[in-house]
Design a protein around this motif. Sequence first.
Motif, mmCIF file in Angstrom:
data_model
loop_
_atom_site.group_PDB
_atom_site.id
_atom_site.type_symbol
_atom_site.label_atom_id
_atom_site.label_comp_id
_atom_site.label_asym_id
_atom_site.label_seq_id
_atom_site.Cartn_x
_atom_site.Cartn_y
_atom_site.Cartn_z
ATOM 1 N N LEU A 1 0.858 -1.191 0.000
ATOM 2 C CA LEU A 1 0.000 0.000 0.000
ATOM 3 C C LEU A 1 0.887 1.232 0.000
ATOM 4 N N ASN A 2 0.380 2.313 -0.572
ATOM 5 C CA ASN A 2 1.195 3.532 -0.579
ATOM 6 C C ASN A 2 0.325 4.771 -0.438
ATOM 7 N N ASP A 3 0.993 5.895 -0.256
ATOM 8 C CA ASP A 3 0.264 7.149 -0.042
ATOM 9 C C ASP A 3 0.071 7.966 -1.313
ATOM 10 N N SER A 4 0.829 7.635 -2.375
ATOM 11 C CA SER A 4 0.740 8.503 -3.550
ATOM 12 C C SER A 4 -0.396 8.094 -4.483
ATOM 13 N N THR A 5 -0.791 6.827 -4.460
ATOM 14 C CA THR A 5 -1.933 6.401 -5.284
ATOM 15 C C THR A 5 -2.763 5.416 -4.475
ATOM 16 N N ASP A 6 -3.952 5.066 -5.015
ATOM 17 C CA ASP A 6 -4.798 4.049 -4.388
ATOM 18 C C ASP A 6 -4.529 2.672 -5.006
ATOM 19 N N ARG A 7 -3.484 2.611 -5.819
ATOM 20 C CA ARG A 7 -3.142 1.346 -6.466
ATOM 21 C C ARG A 7 -2.514 0.405 -5.427
ATOM 22 N N ILE A 8 -2.948 -0.832 -5.417
ATOM 23 C CA ILE A 8 -2.321 -1.812 -4.536
ATOM 24 C C ILE A 8 -1.626 -2.867 -5.389
ATOM 25 N N ALA A 9 -0.546 -3.411 -4.856
ATOM 26 C CA ALA A 9 0.144 -4.502 -5.542
ATOM 27 C C ALA A 9 0.016 -5.730 -4.660
ATOM 28 N N GLY A 10 -0.456 -6.822 -5.241
ATOM 29 C CA GLY A 10 -0.708 -8.017 -4.444
ATOM 30 C C GLY A 10 0.040 -9.239 -4.939
ATOM 31 N N GLU A 11 0.364 -10.095 -3.977
ATOM 32 C CA GLU A 11 0.956 -11.390 -4.312
ATOM 33 C C GLU A 11 0.250 -12.375 -3.377
ATOM 34 N N ALA A 12 -0.659 -13.142 -3.930
ATOM 35 C CA ALA A 12 -1.480 -14.033 -3.101
ATOM 36 C C ALA A 12 -1.075 -15.470 -3.352
ATOM 37 N N THR A 13 -0.765 -16.179 -2.275
ATOM 38 C CA THR A 13 -0.474 -17.604 -2.430
ATOM 39 C C THR A 13 -1.619 -18.409 -1.814
ATOM 40 N N LEU A 14 -2.275 -19.189 -2.658
ATOM 41 C CA LEU A 14 -3.402 -20.011 -2.224
ATOM 42 C C LEU A 14 -2.934 -21.456 -2.117
ATOM 43 N N THR A 15 -3.137 -22.050 -0.957
ATOM 44 C CA THR A 15 -2.860 -23.477 -0.807
ATOM 45 C C THR A 15 -4.160 -24.214 -1.079
ATOM 46 N N VAL A 16 -4.136 -24.996 -2.138
ATOM 47 C CA VAL A 16 -5.365 -25.624 -2.625
ATOM 48 C C VAL A 16 -5.267 -27.133 -2.457
ATOM 49 N N HIS B 176 -12.909 -8.204 -4.600
ATOM 50 C CA HIS B 176 -12.563 -6.940 -5.254
ATOM 51 C C HIS B 176 -11.107 -6.558 -4.990
ATOM 52 N N TRP B 177 -10.493 -7.204 -4.001
ATOM 53 C CA TRP B 177 -9.073 -6.900 -3.724
ATOM 54 C C TRP B 177 -8.240 -8.134 -3.368
ATOM 55 N N LEU B 178 -8.916 -9.280 -3.175
ATOM 56 C CA LEU B 178 -8.208 -10.509 -2.808
ATOM 57 C C LEU B 178 -8.678 -11.667 -3.696
ATOM 58 N N PRO B 179 -7.762 -12.389 -4.365
ATOM 59 C CA PRO B 179 -8.181 -13.570 -5.116
ATOM 60 C C PRO B 179 -8.586 -14.668 -4.121
ATOM 61 N N VAL C 88 -4.398 -9.287 -13.304
ATOM 62 C CA VAL C 88 -3.475 -10.371 -12.954
ATOM 63 C C VAL C 88 -2.274 -10.295 -13.878
ATOM 64 N N GLU C 89 -1.072 -10.269 -13.271
ATOM 65 C CA GLU C 89 0.160 -10.190 -14.066
ATOM 66 C C GLU C 89 0.686 -11.585 -14.387
ATOM 67 N N PHE D 180 -0.494 -21.993 -5.278
ATOM 68 C CA PHE D 180 -0.599 -21.176 -6.493
ATOM 69 C C PHE D 180 -0.369 -19.728 -6.085
ATOM 70 N N THR D 181 0.535 -19.060 -6.769
ATOM 71 C CA THR D 181 0.787 -17.655 -6.444
ATOM 72 C C THR D 181 0.303 -16.770 -7.587
ATOM 73 N N ILE D 182 -0.483 -15.781 -7.202
ATOM 74 C CA ILE D 182 -1.095 -14.876 -8.178
ATOM 75 C C ILE D 182 -0.534 -13.482 -7.946
ATOM 76 N N TRP D 183 0.146 -12.918 -8.935
ATOM 77 C CA TRP D 183 0.631 -11.540 -8.867
ATOM 78 C C TRP D 183 -0.398 -10.652 -9.551
ATOM 79 N N TYR D 184 -0.807 -9.602 -8.862
ATOM 80 C CA TYR D 184 -1.852 -8.753 -9.436
ATOM 81 C C TYR D 184 -1.703 -7.339 -8.900
#
Length: 533
Positions: A39-54, A149-152, A79-80, A114-118
């Motif tokens: 998270l940052n103060d200059s924009t509302d953009r978030i960068a996420g890296e979610a690892t799901l154990t399935v 809306h913010w978490l896979p 999703v990147e 599974f890791t999702i970069w977004y």
Amino acid sequence: MHKVILCLLLMITKSVHGSDPYPRNESIDIRNYLFRLELNDSTDRIAGEATLTVRFKKSVTAFEIDLTGPDGQGRGMKVENITSGGRILTFEHIGNRVRINLPSAIQPGEDRNFTIWYQGIPDDGLIIGKNKFGDRGFFGDNWPDRAHHWLPCIDHPYDKATVEFAIVAPAHYEVIATGKKVEESYLTKNQKLTRWKTSVILPTKVITIGVTHFAISYEGLVSNVPMESWVYAENRNEGFKDYAMAAGPLSFFIDRIAPYPYEKLANVQSKTRWGGLENAGNIFYTENSVTGKGTIEGLLSHEIAHQWFGDSASEADWQHVWLSEGFATYMAHLYFEATYGRLRLAQDMQADRSKVTAYYPQNPTPIVNEQLMDINKVLSTNTYQKASWVLHMLRHEVGDQKFWEGVRAYYQKYQLGNALTDDFRNVMESVSGKDLKTFFQQWIFRSGHPQIDATWKYDAGKKIVTLTITQKQAVPFEFPLELGLEGAGGRTEKVSINAKKQEFRLSSSQKPSGLVLDPDTWLLFEGSVRELK
Ligand SMILES: [Zn+2]
């Protein structure tokens, strides 16, 4: 959940199949989420890296998760990359679903990460912006299905998982999240990593983060649970005072229901759209909940009761949300009854009864409305006040002792799991030894309530009161009705109502000065009684 205006691995069994429209996937089960967010103060953009154990329960070649895609207007999540075991996987992101293709079939019983970069600007679910004092903050607000809306994730309470949040944020903020704080580290002079981790499985509707300039009070142990207040720095005095009142209901519910299920109870002032949101272990309250006047004991009680009912024992299907809201509403009433006395309970139940009877003409639907497909519409006077009334009548039906025994047995069986109305009925039947099918059928699955027209006449010669009860609605209800005979030698009589029209004869040595229906407030009904001259 409290509407604005203050007013284990889940094994899906046949008994918990619901009928809401969410596309459940019986082939997989999410075991753990690790959400790394920057998270940052200059924009509302978030960068996420979610690892799901399935965990795979069936052999499949692809599976889907929920994540809101880009909306073409600068919001939504893009999703990147998706990887598993070092391999880059192909995927399709269509609308709010990501379909992940597996390179080869996976054996049932296997767990894979599974890791999702977004990245992107959330269009909902994570509220980023200024609070009422103009101070910036980030507040998760997932209920009912706004986590994606913010978490896979699998954004439905049927699939619960443990969760870890690893939040990288500007160092001047404090970060709270679901679970226990396991790390707080400066990555640079200006950037801090805070990690919170749960030991129990949760539905996505009640996992969250809160990031802002907090004033934090560690209140110590309440019945062995660490209780904390997190409020806006500007509201330090008022917030600490108001939230300290959480100790009463917390102790009461631990004593009556079961040990508290989570690592902590933090009461948090936030930007939630709700009056209160029962996030597990860190309840979020609307920013205006803080006044310093000690007027939110009811709100605190409701949200704290949800920690057991809603967060741990959850509805398996959104149409059965009364198992959360009706329970939280009635549990709060029970705390008030224990604290302020039976008269207070009667007043609260009468107020709720008026809401239910006023709501009904425009909304003639049952508590469990299987026609309702929009889960954003499941909250109503039916699922709160009417459902609370049903629990109140159930208590009267089985008695206080069996009621609490049943509530505890139900929680014991469905904690960390999911239930439908029939599951609760089965527990109450086995604890009470009573057949409750008609009770649940008419109160939960059928709309309306008894509309009673009663008349009485005293025969001085025979010393008999003749009472005629008519149910005006189309289909009669079956229920016990208490009658208060007033005046000298006043007493309460109980009769069984099970037909459109019934006549009762009650002996009375004197003519009663009046006759009252339901004098002790145990029945959800509307109607009146009059003397025939
Ligand atoms: Zn609620």
